[in-house]
Design a protein around this motif. Structure first.
Motif, mmCIF file in Angstrom:
data_model
loop_
_atom_site.group_PDB
_atom_site.id
_atom_site.type_symbol
_atom_site.label_atom_id
_atom_site.label_comp_id
_atom_site.label_asym_id
_atom_site.label_seq_id
_atom_site.Cartn_x
_atom_site.Cartn_y
_atom_site.Cartn_z
ATOM 1 N N ILE A 1 -52.487 92.199 -31.266
ATOM 2 C CA ILE A 1 -51.883 93.582 -31.091
ATOM 3 C C ILE A 1 -51.963 93.937 -32.653
ATOM 4 N N ILE A 2 -52.537 95.279 -32.337
ATOM 5 C CA ILE A 2 -52.255 96.065 -33.876
ATOM 6 C C ILE A 2 -51.313 97.285 -33.606
ATOM 7 N N ASP B 1 -60.429 94.069 -41.706
ATOM 8 C CA ASP B 1 -61.209 95.290 -41.804
ATOM 9 C C ASP B 1 -60.276 96.275 -40.927
ATOM 10 N N LEU B 2 -60.196 95.745 -39.397
ATOM 11 C CA LEU B 2 -59.744 96.644 -38.594
ATOM 12 C C LEU B 2 -58.544 97.145 -38.930
ATOM 13 N N ILE B 3 -57.324 96.168 -39.288
ATOM 14 C CA ILE B 3 -56.140 96.679 -39.760
ATOM 15 C C ILE B 3 -56.227 97.549 -40.803
ATOM 16 N N VAL B 4 -57.071 97.292 -41.936
ATOM 17 C CA VAL B 4 -57.138 98.364 -42.877
ATOM 18 C C VAL B 4 -57.373 99.755 -42.409
ATOM 19 N N SER C 1 -64.307 104.357 -36.849
ATOM 20 C CA SER C 1 -65.173 103.077 -36.489
ATOM 21 C C SER C 1 -64.316 101.999 -35.988
ATOM 22 N N ILE C 2 -63.362 102.118 -35.175
ATOM 23 C CA ILE C 2 -62.937 101.089 -34.258
ATOM 24 C C ILE C 2 -63.330 101.208 -32.849
ATOM 25 N N GLU C 3 -63.829 99.901 -32.481
ATOM 26 C CA GLU C 3 -64.962 99.841 -31.564
ATOM 27 C C GLU C 3 -64.006 99.889 -30.154
#
Lengths: 469, 219
Positions: free
Chosen positions: B109-110, B177-180, B29-31
């Protein structure tokens, strides 16, 4: 068996054998025997030929030793050590401190010998500390296997800090430095090359030790990294943990093709992981001593609002700059006093004093004004920490100020950190503060840095609260 | 899509290209921008994608594609010509054609890697092409909780852009949430995982979008 029982023969041995005892006063085996003789009743020197050393009967072979010896200290050369350790294991000795060097730290042949020690440990289950370890020092009983100067008299009063170090000299130098102005040592442990006992074992041990309230490590490598961290998070809920992690390694060669790999290079992963697991990080031997001393002795503040009391304007300004420094990671702020506090400060101070934070009581103030000012700011609910910049040159200040500040500070459950102006008497005053249960430093920078460690600890405890919600 | 299927189906074993990395992102679910893949030699017969477009060379052997003219931004009606040129410059590589995502504000950046002592670790920080100059990044070991992700973001020097600095409107909670999710992704890749960059991650139309992604696996 629990680690507490496993390590009992190390910290509280009923009998100790010294393998490599020597009658030559320049030899390590003589120094260690001499120090141990002061506190260990059943002490057995081992030497192939000698009959008596330091008035003690010598055993020529390990096989000849009495049964059920708690601990052996081995000081002979690396090549002889392996066989000696095997003989000790055969003899049923429970734990061995291997002071000898010349193992993994020199590579090649030394690494091969070290592997043999590992296999002896695995075969017999005997616990090994080292090799290349300074062993232990426990002020509580005076048990001491360290053969170099380490501020032993100054440290003998004991305290709450367990100090576990991979490097013997970093450990003892740090203690020497700290002991000048007082340092409450629970135990010193040199883990050396860690063929068996590691940081994790001592973290487990001191977690259960009731006298320990702060655990400090000097470490170049943490062997079972994730296991250590998981345990640290659990222990950190009750006891502060500070680590001086030296040897900032680059990420593995394979990891440099990504931005992430390049950005991690300066050991940022270690810092992040420590923060995540409730560990505080120090960067040199002075900082780890300052941090552990403060965390062990002072109450943990609720917040980060600092009040400063000074008799010299310049130091107040400098202290304010350090407090408000934005890039120091842990944020501190100057407290704003309540109306009630301001009114009280105006009452007790001279008309030309500055009663805003930092409070400048001026060089005309005496002991009484200092202590009344301290009381007023400690009573203010908006003050979490007080920094007392103490000076002993103003004419109305007496030598009793140390005692008066300490008595007042200890009435409250808020940290009060003192700074004594640098000069020939600094260490004497700081030691006096320490003996009265107070923490002080000889530079404004170190004083403010200590406040940051306390606030960081407060944040860690709050984090545990958040995660439980 | 299970991770094993994804790993087994890679064009070059252990070296996913950008398209493949973004397929993996979608499973978590990462856009990512809406796009299509044009394999070498395939004819481009038009698209339903909305202009302007981004045309990128999509080849895991090419690490720094913008340095060698492998990225064309803001491509509009002349997309046929641009694609033909790119096909000519990179005859053996696929092309990734995506809708260009409009955004303003800071790029993040992740990333993730495997630390030799502590295992899989996550990174977040100020992103974009200058990320290695700013060095405003922080790390945690994976996986992490949302609370921990929020603490990471609050540690950054640029954290204030996530909490309204000079009128900036970015959703800090959704970024956490995205990092998780990235933490879950690398944890589930397990021993196959080596390193990952998502750079830049931008805030567009109320959502965080991964504009580019790079991953390296252990074979």
């Amino acid at each position: 068996m629990s680690i507490t029982e496993d390590l009992k023969p190390l910290f509280y041995p009923e009998s100790v054998a010294v393998i490599g005892a020597s009658s030559n006063p320049d030899k390590v085996g003589n120094i260690i025997l001499g120090v141990l003789k002061k506190t260990v009743k059943n002490l057995y020197p081992v030497h192939p030929k000698a009959e008596e050393i330091l008035g003690l009967k010598v055993f020529n072979k390990i096989e000849d030793l009495p049964d059920n010896i708690s601990m052996a200290v081995v000081t002979i050369s690396a090549s002889q050590t392996v066989e000696a350790v095997r003989s000790c294991a055969e003899k049923g000795i429970q734990i061995i401190v291997i002071v000898s060097g010349g193992f993994g730290e020199i590579g090649g042949e030394g690494t091969a010998l070290e592997k043999e020690l590992v296999s002896i440990h695995k075969e017999y289950g005997i616990r090994l500390l080292g090799p290349n370890s300074l062993g232990i020092f426990l002020p509580e009983t005076g048990l001491d296997t360290i053969f170099v100067e380490h501020g032993d008299k100054a440290l003998s009063g004991g305290g709450g800090i367990a100090f576990i170090t991979q490097s013997g000299s970093v450990g003892t130098e740090a203690l020497g430095l700290a002991s000048n102005t007082g340092f409450g040592m629970r135990a010193f442990v040199g883990v050396g090359n860690k063929v068996d006992l590691t940081e994790t074992d001592f973290l487990n041990y001191f977690a259960e030790d009731k006298e320990t309230n702060c655990i400090a490590f000097y470490s170049e490598s943490i062997d079972d990294g994730k296991i250590f961290l998981e345990k640290a998070r659990e222990v950190s809920k009750k006891k502060a943990i500070v680590i001086l992690k030296a040897g900032r390694t680059e990420a593995g060669q394979s990891a440099v093709s990504s931005h992430t790999g390049k950005l991690a290079g300066s050991d940022k992963v270690v810092s992040g992981a420590f923060r995540q697991y409730g560990i505080q990080r120090a960067y040199d031997e002075e900082e780890i001593c300052d941090a552990s001393k403060s965390l062990s002795m002072l109450p943990i503040p609720d917040g980060n609002k600092v009040a400063v009391i000074t008799a010299a304007g310049g130091y107040g300004v400098m202290c304010t700059d350090y407090i408000e420094q934005k890039d120091a990671g842990i944020k501190l702020h100057l407290a704003e006093f309540s109306e009630k506090t301001t009114k009280k400060l105006n009452e007790v101070n001279l008309s030309f004093a500055s009663t805003k934070n930092p409070v400048d009581i001026t060089a005309s103030a005496g002991d009484e004004i200092y202590v009344d000012t301290l009381e007023a700011v400690l009573k203010d609910e908006g003050v979490d920490i007080v920094i007392c910049l103490t000076f002993f040159t103003p004419p109305a200040i007496t030598n009793d100020l140390v005692k008066k500040i300490s008595n007042k500070a200890l009435e409250f459950n808020k940290p009060v950190i003192t700074f004594a102006q640098y000069g020939p008497y600094t260490n004497k005053y700081l030691k006096e503060f320490y003996d009265l249960g107070m923490v002080g430093f000889s530079s404004v920078y170190r004083t403010v840095r200590a406040a940051r460690f306390l606030v960081e600890r407060s944040d860690i405890l709050k984090t545990f609260g958040e995660d439980n919600e | 899509m299970s991770n094993n299927n994804w790993i087994d189906g890679l064009n070059i074993p252990g070296k996913p290209d950008e398209w493949e990395v973004k397929e993996l992102f979608k499973a978590y679910s990462i856009e990512t921008p809406k796009g299509i893949l044009l394999k070498p030699g395939m004819e481009f017969t038009g698209t339903e994608l909305e202009q302007p477009l981004v045309v990128k060379v999509c080849d895991s052997k090419i690490l720094h594609k913008s340095d060698i003219g492998g990225v064309k931004l803001n491509v509009k009606k002349d997309f046929g010509k641009v694609i033909a040129e790119m096909n000519h410059s990179f005859p053996d590589s696929s092309l990734l054609i995506e809708e260009m995502v409009p955004y303003s504000g800071l790029e993040f950046i992740i990333g993730a890697l495997v630390d030799p002592d502590f295992g899989p670790a996550l990174m977040v920080g100020a992103g974009g092409i200058l990320t290695e100059l700013y060095k405003d990044v922080t790390f945690r070991l994976a996986p992490i909780s949302k609370m921990e992700a929020l603490r990471m973001l609050n540690e950054l020097t640029v954290s204030e852009v996530l909490t309204g600095y000079r009128g900036s409107k970015m959703d800090i909670s959704a970024l956490a949430d995205l990092i998780v999710s990235v933490g879950t992704l690398i944890t589930e890749l397990g021993s196959s995982f080596n390193q990952l960059d998502i750079n830049p991650v931008v805030f567009s139309d109320g959502k965080w979008v991964a504009l580019d992604g790079m991953a390296i696996l252990n074979l």
